[in-house]
Design a protein around this motif. Sequence first.
Motif, short mmCIF file in Angstrom:
data_model
loop_
_atom_site.label_atom_id
_atom_site.label_comp_id
_atom_site.label_asym_id
_atom_site.label_seq_id
_atom_site.Cartn_x
_atom_site.Cartn_y
_atom_site.Cartn_z
N ALA A 314 47.80 35.88 43.03
CA ALA A 314 48.10 36.86 43.68
C ALA A 314 47.35 37.31 44.70
CB ALA A 314 48.35 38.07 42.80
N LEU A 315 45.91 37.34 44.21
CA LEU A 315 44.83 37.66 45.49
C LEU A 315 44.77 36.46 46.57
CD1 LEU A 315 42.32 39.29 43.10
CD2 LEU A 315 43.59 40.56 44.94
N LYS A 316 45.06 35.45 46.31
CA LYS A 316 45.34 34.51 47.44
C LYS A 316 46.44 35.05 48.64
CE LYS A 316 44.47 30.33 44.78
NZ LYS A 316 45.19 28.98 44.17
N LYS A 317 47.21 35.99 48.35
CA LYS A 317 48.22 36.30 49.17
C LYS A 317 48.00 37.41 49.69
CE LYS A 317 51.72 33.64 46.54
NZ LYS A 317 50.96 33.25 45.34
N ALA A 318 47.32 38.34 48.71
CA ALA A 318 46.62 39.88 49.41
C ALA A 318 45.31 40.14 48.67
CB ALA A 318 47.79 40.86 48.49
N PRO A 319 44.47 39.51 49.45
CA PRO A 319 42.99 39.43 48.99
C PRO A 319 42.62 40.90 49.22
CG PRO A 319 43.38 38.31 51.32
CD PRO A 319 44.59 38.38 50.61
N LEU A 320 42.87 41.67 49.98
CA LEU A 320 42.49 43.14 50.22
C LEU A 320 43.20 44.30 49.35
CD1 LEU A 320 41.95 42.78 53.91
CD2 LEU A 320 40.19 42.52 52.31
N ASP A 321 43.85 43.78 48.26
CA ASP A 321 44.59 44.62 47.61
C ASP A 321 43.80 45.30 46.64
OD1 ASP A 321 46.44 45.45 45.31
OD2 ASP A 321 48.01 45.11 46.50
N ASP A 322 43.46 46.47 46.59
CA ASP A 322 42.82 47.53 45.93
C ASP A 322 43.24 47.21 44.38
OD1 ASP A 322 40.79 48.08 47.69
OD2 ASP A 322 41.18 50.08 47.44
N GLU A 323 44.35 47.62 44.06
CA GLU A 323 44.85 47.56 42.90
C GLU A 323 44.62 46.40 42.07
OE1 GLU A 323 49.05 48.16 40.09
OE2 GLU A 323 48.93 48.77 42.25
N LEU A 324 45.04 45.07 42.80
CA LEU A 324 44.86 43.80 42.15
C LEU A 324 43.40 43.39 41.77
CD1 LEU A 324 47.48 41.76 44.03
CD2 LEU A 324 47.59 42.66 41.87
N ASN A 325 42.49 43.62 42.79
CA ASN A 325 40.98 43.64 42.57
C ASN A 325 40.41 44.28 41.46
OD1 ASN A 325 40.05 41.56 44.62
ND2 ASN A 325 40.69 42.83 46.09
N GLU A 326 40.89 45.55 41.45
CA GLU A 326 40.69 46.43 40.39
C GLU A 326 41.02 45.86 38.82
OE1 GLU A 326 41.71 50.43 40.15
OE2 GLU A 326 41.18 50.75 42.39
N ARG A 327 42.23 45.46 38.88
CA ARG A 327 42.69 44.71 37.71
C ARG A 327 42.05 43.45 37.19
NH1 ARG A 327 47.05 46.57 34.97
NH2 ARG A 327 48.38 47.82 36.02
N LEU A 328 41.67 42.87 38.14
CA LEU A 328 40.77 41.27 37.93
C LEU A 328 39.36 41.95 37.52
CD1 LEU A 328 40.79 38.67 37.86
CD2 LEU A 328 40.11 38.39 40.16
N ASN A 361 36.30 50.33 46.27
CA ASN A 361 36.40 51.65 46.25
C ASN A 361 35.44 52.15 44.82
OD1 ASN A 361 37.52 51.00 43.52
ND2 ASN A 361 39.82 50.81 44.67
N LYS A 362 35.44 53.29 44.60
CA LYS A 362 34.77 53.84 43.31
C LYS A 362 34.82 53.21 42.07
CE LYS A 362 33.22 58.24 41.58
NZ LYS A 362 33.36 59.81 41.43
N VAL A 363 36.18 52.97 41.75
CA VAL A 363 36.36 52.55 40.18
C VAL A 363 35.82 50.80 40.37
CG1 VAL A 363 38.20 51.55 39.06
CG2 VAL A 363 38.78 53.79 40.05
N MET A 364 35.88 49.96 41.37
CA MET A 364 35.01 48.91 41.43
C MET A 364 33.64 49.02 41.18
SD MET A 364 37.67 46.52 43.89
CE MET A 364 38.30 47.75 44.94
N GLN A 365 33.23 49.89 41.87
CA GLN A 365 31.78 50.19 41.91
C GLN A 365 31.34 50.77 40.51
OE1 GLN A 365 30.23 52.58 45.17
NE2 GLN A 365 31.97 51.88 46.51
N GLU A 366 31.86 51.19 39.79
CA GLU A 366 31.60 51.97 38.56
C GLU A 366 31.68 50.75 37.71
OE1 GLU A 366 34.27 55.10 38.09
OE2 GLU A 366 32.92 56.60 38.88
N LEU A 367 32.58 49.78 37.87
CA LEU A 367 32.59 48.56 36.87
C LEU A 367 31.38 47.84 37.11
CD1 LEU A 367 36.59 47.87 37.37
CD2 LEU A 367 35.38 48.32 35.18
N LEU A 368 31.03 47.48 38.39
CA LEU A 368 29.80 46.84 38.57
C LEU A 368 28.57 47.52 37.79
CD1 LEU A 368 28.54 44.36 39.95
CD2 LEU A 368 27.85 45.83 41.79
N SER A 369 28.58 49.09 37.85
CA SER A 369 27.57 49.68 37.40
C SER A 369 27.44 49.69 35.99
CB SER A 369 27.64 51.25 37.66
OG SER A 369 27.36 51.13 39.28
N ASP A 370 28.71 49.68 35.41
CA ASP A 370 28.63 49.47 33.90
C ASP A 370 28.31 48.30 33.22
OD1 ASP A 370 29.15 52.43 34.17
OD2 ASP A 370 31.39 52.29 33.68
#
Length: 374
Positions: A314-328, A361-370
């Motif tokens: 899916a991210l090949k078709k919508a690489p800037l999609d926040d929700e999909l990137n968060e899920r991954l 976004n903040k959610v993705m940054q926190e995942l990296l921090s954790d």
Amino acid sequence: MFRAIIVDDEKPALDILKLLLEKTDQICVVGVFSSAADALAGVKDLKPDVAFLDIEMSYMSGLELARKFVDMGIGLEIVFVTAYDKYALEAFRVNAVDYILKPFSSDDIARVITRLKRVNPLPAVSQIPADKGRIYCFGTLSVYGAGDDKAVKWRTAKAKELFAFMLENLNSKVAKWKIAQVIWPECEMEKQFNTYLYTTVYKVKKTLLSANIKFDFTFIDGSYIMELPEVYLDTAEFEELTASDIELSEASVEKYKRALSLYKGNYLEDNEYFWSQNKSDEYLRRYRILVSEFAKYYITGKDYSNAEKVLLEALKKAPLDDELNERLLKLYYTKKDKASLISHYSKIKELYKSDLGITPNKVMQELLSDISEL
């Protein structure tokens, strides 16, 4: 090919039977269920020709389920599956086409197919509807004539665009002025536009005729209308499959896998028609919902491999999609896959900066921090 469903509350037996049936290339398993209730909920949508029912199941036996199918007026054949032969007489009282004992064998399946063909013969080749033409709009516009395996070649780019525009408005009247505005925005003189339009409509008709595609392209009261009564259209099937709220279950998973497979790329993406953006956004919205539901479905079942696969595609078709990137990223966190989480975060950080001038976004940054907690 016969369409089949399997109902068995023992997963190993269910998986083995599915494998044996599909190896024959004569039966397509369109649904598998571990409970009679799920089968009752999904059978109408799946339209199977035959149901393989385990007799001894919790809450409702296969015999009871078969009677409910009859009461619902569903015309399908029944094959009972069991580890015991004491039910044979009762099974045939509900007009079962066959009765097979566990463990199954290839000979059992061959016998079932023979009986199915006897009581419910498949249509002869001459009776199967011929290919009337196919049109694909996901990714790039491709039109195939009846029985052809090569896409048609358009006489001009404007003929192809006019066809695509009328296809988006299929079976609806489109005012001549609107066509002018969309296809020839640079044209100011009506006489010149009329010449362009009549010539291009003629080229569209000639292309469809040469491809043996049945159509009606007429001018009525200042508007054009195009109809394609017998042609397959991938967007039409996608719309039908995703028309209602998307809820994945054992009953619906095969149906939605089909919808997912249809979305080869964003709507008319390669053609770059500015007027197609609204429709493209709508299809992408449905696709994103579908992907999210599949991700949740697989993650709930701890099938992380398929969850990752569907998200990456899916991210090949919508690489800037926040929700999909968060899920991954959340999936990698759940799997405790530090390397993949760091790698994907680095990739999207660079992409977000270069394309949007922002940071994840903040959610993705926190995942990296954790990640240190993994």
